[in-house]
Write an enzyme that holds these catalytic residues in place. Structure first.
Site, PDB file in Angstrom:
ATOM      1  N   CYS A 112     -57.497  30.372  11.822  1.00 42.73           N
ATOM      2  CA  CYS A 112     -56.212  29.576  11.810  1.00 42.73           C
ATOM      3  C   CYS A 112     -55.997  28.505  10.687  1.00 42.73           C
ATOM      4  CB  CYS A 112     -56.210  28.635  13.019  1.00 42.73           C
ATOM      5  SG  CYS A 112     -55.076  27.305  13.006  1.00 42.73           S
ATOM      6  N   CYS A 152     -55.672  25.060  11.213  1.00 51.51           N
ATOM      7  CA  CYS A 152     -57.068  24.280  11.239  1.00 51.51           C
ATOM      8  C   CYS A 152     -57.800  24.098  10.066  1.00 51.51           C
ATOM      9  CB  CYS A 152     -57.666  25.414  12.343  1.00 51.51           C
ATOM     10  SG  CYS A 152     -56.797  25.804  13.814  1.00 51.51           S
TER      11      CYS A 152
END
Ligand code: ZN
Length: 145
Positions: free
Chosen positions: A69, A72
């Protein structure tokens, strides 16, 4: 009289009792002697997740993330900075939802990154989406009286 807080060691996961008044004095674990706070997010795993959520008397802030991600990974430095600002009033931790899908499913994590704040074993707040360090700190503190 000083109130004692239960703190789970981030190294050996032993439950320590620390007088609340000494929280800011860089307390060490009674079992493994390592510092109870490291100014870094604690990487939680399946065997220890419930223990940290359930046994800490301080609120636990968890970043549910995954290695694939992009947002993230971009938020990781901000989250680490937030950890150094929120400790020792908070335990700051991360959970890799890719490696620990059962925990993510149990907590109904639908998008990442998701920040969830736990107190006394119970989720008290949740926020999806990446945030800057100052916003993470402000958000976490706003939910703890
Ligand atoms: Zn320890």
């Amino acid at each position: 009289m000083s109130e004692a807080l239960h703190l789970v060691c981030p190294h050996c996961h032993a439950v320590n009792r620390v007088p609340a008044a000494r929280l800011g004095e860089n307390p060490a674990c009674g079992q493994c002697r390592q510092p109870l706070f490291t100014a870094q997010p604690l990487e939680l795993d399946a065997p220890h997740f419930d223990r940290h959520i359930g046994r800490n008397d301080i609120p636990v802030l968890v970043d549910f993330w995954a290695p694939w991600c992009g947002p993230c990974r971009m938020m990781a430095p901000a989250f680490a900075q937030a950890a150094s600002m929120l400790e020792p009033q908070f335990r700051v931790a991360k959970l890799d939802t890719e490696a620990h899908q059962a925990i993510a499913a149990r907590h109904a994590i639908r998008s990442i990154p998701t920040l969830a704040l736990f107190r006394g074993g119970r989720e008290i707040a949740r926020q999806a989406g990446a945030m800057a360090a100052a916003d993470i700190v402000r958000w976490a503190r706003s939910h703890v009286g």
